[in-house]
Motif scaffolding. Structure first.
Motif, PDB file in Angstrom:
ATOM      1  N   ILE A   1      41.118 -30.557  96.241  1.00  0.00           N
ATOM      2  CA  ILE A   1      41.336 -31.532  95.178  1.00  0.00           C
ATOM      3  C   ILE A   1      40.800 -31.047  93.921  1.00  0.00           C
ATOM      4  CG2 ILE A   1      40.835 -33.906  94.685  1.00  0.00           C
ATOM      5  CD1 ILE A   1      41.035 -34.578  97.583  1.00  0.00           C
ATOM      6  N   GLU A   2      39.793 -30.621  93.721  1.00  0.00           N
ATOM      7  CA  GLU A   2      39.267 -30.036  92.632  1.00  0.00           C
ATOM      8  C   GLU A   2      39.638 -29.027  91.845  1.00  0.00           C
ATOM      9  OE1 GLU A   2      34.433 -30.572  91.795  1.00  0.00           O
ATOM     10  OE2 GLU A   2      34.819 -29.376  93.523  1.00  0.00           O
ATOM     11  N   THR A   3      40.440 -28.132  92.641  1.00  0.00           N
ATOM     12  CA  THR A   3      41.033 -26.901  92.254  1.00  0.00           C
ATOM     13  C   THR A   3      42.604 -27.570  91.981  1.00  0.00           C
ATOM     14  OG1 THR A   3      40.020 -25.293  93.731  1.00  0.00           O
ATOM     15  CG2 THR A   3      42.141 -24.772  93.053  1.00  0.00           C
ATOM     16  N   ILE A   4      43.179 -28.461  92.402  1.00  0.00           N
ATOM     17  CA  ILE A   4      44.362 -28.886  91.955  1.00  0.00           C
ATOM     18  C   ILE A   4      44.186 -29.603  90.702  1.00  0.00           C
ATOM     19  CG2 ILE A   4      46.099 -30.539  92.630  1.00  0.00           C
ATOM     20  CD1 ILE A   4      45.662 -29.902  95.652  1.00  0.00           C
ATOM     21  N   GLY A   5      43.377 -30.440  90.342  1.00  0.00           N
ATOM     22  CA  GLY A   5      42.903 -31.197  89.317  1.00  0.00           C
ATOM     23  C   GLY A   5      42.914 -30.263  87.953  1.00  0.00           C
ATOM     24  N   THR A   6      42.103 -29.198  88.108  1.00  0.00           N
ATOM     25  CA  THR A   6      41.883 -28.065  87.206  1.00  0.00           C
ATOM     26  C   THR A   6      43.471 -27.304  86.804  1.00  0.00           C
ATOM     27  OG1 THR A   6      39.694 -27.807  87.709  1.00  0.00           O
ATOM     28  CG2 THR A   6      41.014 -25.875  86.628  1.00  0.00           C
ATOM     29  N   LYS A   7      44.065 -26.984  88.087  1.00  0.00           N
ATOM     30  CA  LYS A   7      45.378 -26.228  87.970  1.00  0.00           C
ATOM     31  C   LYS A   7      46.464 -27.250  87.080  1.00  0.00           C
ATOM     32  CE  LYS A   7      49.248 -24.658  90.864  1.00  0.00           C
ATOM     33  NZ  LYS A   7      49.875 -24.665  92.398  1.00  0.00           N
ATOM     34  N   HIS A   8      46.352 -28.382  87.456  1.00  0.00           N
ATOM     35  CA  HIS A   8      47.390 -29.208  86.788  1.00  0.00           C
ATOM     36  C   HIS A   8      46.775 -30.045  85.483  1.00  0.00           C
ATOM     37  CE1 HIS A   8      50.290 -28.483  89.655  1.00  0.00           C
ATOM     38  NE2 HIS A   8      49.466 -28.740  90.709  1.00  0.00           N
ATOM     39  N   GLU A   9      45.710 -29.763  85.111  1.00  0.00           N
ATOM     40  CA  GLU A   9      45.081 -30.233  84.025  1.00  0.00           C
ATOM     41  C   GLU A   9      45.131 -31.796  84.051  1.00  0.00           C
ATOM     42  OE1 GLU A   9      46.281 -28.676  80.056  1.00  0.00           O
ATOM     43  OE2 GLU A   9      47.403 -26.853  81.394  1.00  0.00           O
TER      44      GLU A   9
ATOM     45  N   ARG B   1      51.793 -37.175  82.724  1.00  0.00           N
ATOM     46  CA  ARG B   1      52.354 -38.030  84.002  1.00  0.00           C
ATOM     47  C   ARG B   1      52.959 -36.921  84.881  1.00  0.00           C
ATOM     48  NH1 ARG B   1      56.871 -42.735  84.285  1.00  0.00           N
ATOM     49  NH2 ARG B   1      57.998 -42.221  86.041  1.00  0.00           N
ATOM     50  N   GLU B   2      53.835 -35.955  84.280  1.00  0.00           N
ATOM     51  CA  GLU B   2      54.610 -35.112  85.308  1.00  0.00           C
ATOM     52  C   GLU B   2      53.383 -34.120  86.006  1.00  0.00           C
ATOM     53  OE1 GLU B   2      57.288 -32.940  82.739  1.00  0.00           O
ATOM     54  OE2 GLU B   2      58.836 -34.606  83.447  1.00  0.00           O
ATOM     55  N   ARG B   3      52.437 -33.758  85.111  1.00  0.00           N
ATOM     56  CA  ARG B   3      51.476 -32.966  85.883  1.00  0.00           C
ATOM     57  C   ARG B   3      50.618 -33.542  86.757  1.00  0.00           C
ATOM     58  NH1 ARG B   3      50.024 -31.776  80.360  1.00  0.00           N
ATOM     59  NH2 ARG B   3      48.170 -33.100  80.670  1.00  0.00           N
ATOM     60  N   ALA B   4      50.304 -34.910  86.730  1.00  0.00           N
ATOM     61  CA  ALA B   4      49.689 -35.682  87.683  1.00  0.00           C
ATOM     62  C   ALA B   4      50.598 -35.783  88.954  1.00  0.00           C
ATOM     63  CB  ALA B   4      49.231 -37.099  87.280  1.00  0.00           C
ATOM     64  N   GLN B   5      51.861 -36.042  88.757  1.00  0.00           N
ATOM     65  CA  GLN B   5      52.698 -35.996  90.147  1.00  0.00           C
ATOM     66  C   GLN B   5      53.064 -34.946  90.698  1.00  0.00           C
ATOM     67  OE1 GLN B   5      56.049 -37.738  87.530  1.00  0.00           O
ATOM     68  NE2 GLN B   5      55.946 -39.756  88.612  1.00  0.00           N
ATOM     69  N   ARG B   6      52.913 -33.715  89.944  1.00  0.00           N
ATOM     70  CA  ARG B   6      52.770 -32.450  90.896  1.00  0.00           C
ATOM     71  C   ARG B   6      51.590 -32.234  91.679  1.00  0.00           C
ATOM     72  NH1 ARG B   6      55.343 -30.687  86.032  1.00  0.00           N
ATOM     73  NH2 ARG B   6      53.222 -29.767  84.901  1.00  0.00           N
ATOM     74  N   ALA B   7      50.437 -32.592  90.800  1.00  0.00           N
ATOM     75  CA  ALA B   7      48.978 -32.647  91.683  1.00  0.00           C
ATOM     76  C   ALA B   7      49.134 -33.630  92.752  1.00  0.00           C
ATOM     77  CB  ALA B   7      48.069 -33.014  90.847  1.00  0.00           C
ATOM     78  N   PHE B   8      49.593 -34.846  92.774  1.00  0.00           N
ATOM     79  CA  PHE B   8      49.818 -35.584  93.892  1.00  0.00           C
ATOM     80  C   PHE B   8      50.468 -35.055  95.199  1.00  0.00           C
ATOM     81  CE2 PHE B   8      51.991 -39.074  96.165  1.00  0.00           C
ATOM     82  CZ  PHE B   8      51.182 -40.216  95.938  1.00  0.00           C
TER      83      PHE B   8
END
Length: 459
Positions: free
Chosen positions: A352-360, A388-395
Motif C-alpha cells: 500500500i505504501e509503494t502504491i501511494g508513492t507510485k501514484h502520488e 482523482r484519476e491517480r487515486a482511482q488507479r491506486a484503488f
C-alpha cells in the motif's frame, strides 16, 4: 402510473416526491460511485407496506433500491434513474429482547447503538460494532454483513443473525431462519441474504443472537515507526495464539486529522499506533494484555504499555472511530476495504505504501488489523481531476495486490458498485455464474437493487 398506485396501497405520508429530498437519498457515502435520479422516495413503517411497494414495482417494472441510513462506502445504496428508493429508516421498533433465549427481534431501521443500549439494560450485548454504529441501521448492517472493531474475537453480523423477515423479488413476505439454538432444516436461506446488499430481498425484520455483557477491557497501545513494523506486530500477536477483543491500527495522518477537528491533543511520537484490548475476566485479562505488549516490543515498537488511564484509552479508540469523517474534511476520501490473511498484513501494508508513492496519492491507514481487514483511505484535493484519476488507479491496484496475497476485495463494506470489477477478478467464472443463478431465482423480474454486486443478464 406507479405513483398513483403507491398512493392507493400505502399512506400518503410515506411517499416523498420533492426533488430536493429525493436527491439526498440518491447515494451513500462512497466517493465517486455513480448514482441516478430516483422517481420517488418511500419510507414504509411496516413489512406489509414494503411488500405493497415491491408488488407495485413488479407490476410497473420499476427498480427498487433499498437503503438504511446511507452510511455505506461502496455505492450499494445508490439510486438508478427512475427507481423507487425504499428507505427503512422509519422501521425502528425493537419488538423483543429475550434474556432467556438471548435474542433480540428488531425492525430493519433500528440503529446499531440503540440496540446495544437496549440490550445493556438486560445485561446483554450485541457485539458487531462498525465505526458507523451511532448512525447505521441493523438492516443495512445485515445487508453488508458489517463487522467492526471487536469482530476479531466476536465475529461479524452473520454470526449473530438467527432469522430474517424478507420481502422477496416476487413480492412475497417470508420468514427465513429460526429462533432455536440449532437447526439444519432445509437450506440456510437467511445466511444467503446476509451480505446480499438488497439484491436478493428487502430485509424488514431481524432476529439476532445476543451475548452476556463482558468483563471490562484492558487496553494496550504500541507506537511504531513504520506500517511494516506494526504489521509484524499484528502477525506476532496471531502467532502467539492471542485473540484480543480489538486490535486496531491508526496512522499519524489519521491522528493529526482528528486532532485538527476535535482538538483531542492526540499528537504522539509515532507514525503508526496499534491499539489492542483484552476482555478475558480477572487476572487472565491482564496477563493477555501484558503478552500483547511483549509482542509489540519484540516486533519493534518504539514504545508499548498497558494503559492505566481509561479516559486516555477511550480517547484513542474514539479517534479510531472519528478518523474517516476527520479525513473527509481534508478532501474527498476513497475508502478501501481489502482483507488479507493475518500473516500477509506486513507485506500488504508495504505494498500500500509503494502504491501511494507510485501514484502520488496520500494514503492514510486505519485497519481492523487483528483480522487482516485494512482500510487505506485515499485522499485527494477538492477539484483536482488528475489527483482523482491517480487515486482511482491506486484503488484498483490495492485490490489487485490483496487478491494476489490470497485476500478479498471487501471485508465488510460490501461490493456495491466500487468493487464489482474486483469481485470479477476474485471469483472464478463458474462461481460468478452461481451468483447469477441465485439472483435470477430470487429476483426473477430483476428489480431489486439492479446493477450492484454482480452484473446479470436481466439488468
Amino acid at each position: 402510473m406507479l405513483i398513483e398506485r403507491l398512493r392507493e396501497l400505502i399512506p400518503a405520508d410515506r411517499i416523498q416526491l420533492d426533488p430536493a429530498v429525493t436527491a439526498s437519498y440518491a447515494h451513500d457515502e462512497a466517493e465517486w460511485a455513480a448514482y441516478g435520479t430516483p422517481l420517488v422516495l418511500v419510507r414504509p413503517r411496516t413489512a406489509e407496506e414494503v411488500q405493497q411497494v415491491v408488488r407495485a414495482c413488479i407490476e410497473y417494472e420499476v427498480p427498487v433500491v433499498p437503503r438504511g441510513a446511507g452510511t455505506g462506502l461502496s455505492g450499494g445504496a445508490n439510486a438508478v434513474d427512475g427507481c423507487v428508493v425504499l428507505s427503512t429508516e422509519a422501521m425502528t421498533a425493537i419488538t423483543e429482547i429475550n434474556p432467556v433465549e438471548r435474542l433480540a427481534v428488531v425492525q430493519a431501521g433500528v440503529v446499531n447503538d440503540h440496540l446495544r443500549n437496549a440490550c445493556a439494560e438486560h445485561g446483554l450485548w450485541y457485539p458487531p460494532d462498525p465505526a458507523s454504529a451511532p448512525w447505521s441501521t441493523i438492516g443495512g448492517n445485515v445487508a453488508t454483513n458489517a463487522g467492526g472493531i471487536c469482530c476479531v474475537k466476536y465475529g461479524v453480523t452473520a454470526d449473530y443473525v438467527l432469522g430474517l423477515q424478507v420481502v422477496t423479488g416476487t413480492g412475497e413476505l417470508v420468514r427465513l431462519g429460526r429462533r432455536t439454538a440449532k437447526s439444519v432444516a432445509g437450506y440456510g436461506l437467511a445466511g444467503l441474504l446476509v451480505g446480499s446488499e438488497g439484491t436478493l430481498g428487502i430485509i424488514t425484520e431481524v432476529t439476532l443472537r445476543l451475548r452476556p455483557q463482558r468483563s471490562p477491557e484492558h487496553t494496550v497501545a504500541g507506537y511504531f515507526s513504520s506500517l511494516v513494523d506494526a504489521g509484524r506486530a499484528v502477525t506476532a500477536v496471531g502467532a502467539a495464539g492471542i485473540v484480543p477483543s480489538a486490535l486496531e491500527l491508526i496512522d499519524r495522518h489519521c491522528l493529526e486529522a482528528v486532532d485538527q477537528w476535535k482538538k483531542m491533543d492526540l499528537a504522539v511520537e509515532a507514525d503508526v499506533i496499534l491499539l489492542a484490548r483484552c476482555d478475558a475476566p480477572g487476572p487472565a485479562g491482564e496477563e493477555e494484555a501484558d503478552a500483547i505488549r511483549d509482542c509489540f516490543e519484540r516486533a519493534g515498537a518504539t514504545w508499548a504499555a498497558r494503559s492505566t488511564d481509561q479516559t486516555e484509552a477511550d480517547a484513542l479508540f474514539e479517534a479510531r472511530r472519528l478518523a474517516y469523517p476527520a479525513l473527509e474534511r481534508l478532501g474527498p476520501v476513497l475508502t478501501e476495504d481489502v482483507c488479507v490473511p493475518k500473516a500477509a498484513v506486513p507485506e500488504m501494508l508495504a505494498r500500500i505504501e509503494t502504491i501511494g508513492t507510485k501514484h502520488e496519492t496520500l494514503i492514510a491507514n486505519i485497519a481492523h488489523a487483528g483480522d487482516g481487514n485494512l482500510h487505506p483511505l485515499l485522499i485527494t484535493p477538492r477539484g483536482d481531476h488528475e489527483a482523482r484519476e491517480r487515486a482511482q488507479r491506486a484503488f484498483r491496484e490495492i485490490i489487485d495486490e490483496a487478491i494476489a496475497l490470497g485476500g478479498t476485495v471487501t471485508g465488510e463494506h460490501g461490493v456495491g458498485l466500487l468493487k464489482m470489477d474486483g469481485l470479477a477478478k476474485e471469483l472464478p467464472a463458474e462461481v460468478l455464474e452461481l451468483h447469477r443463478a441465485v439472483k435470477a431465482a430470487l429476483d426473477p423480474h430483476g428489480i431489486l437493487n439492479p446493477g450492484k454486486v454482480i452484473a446479470v443478464d436481466n439488468e
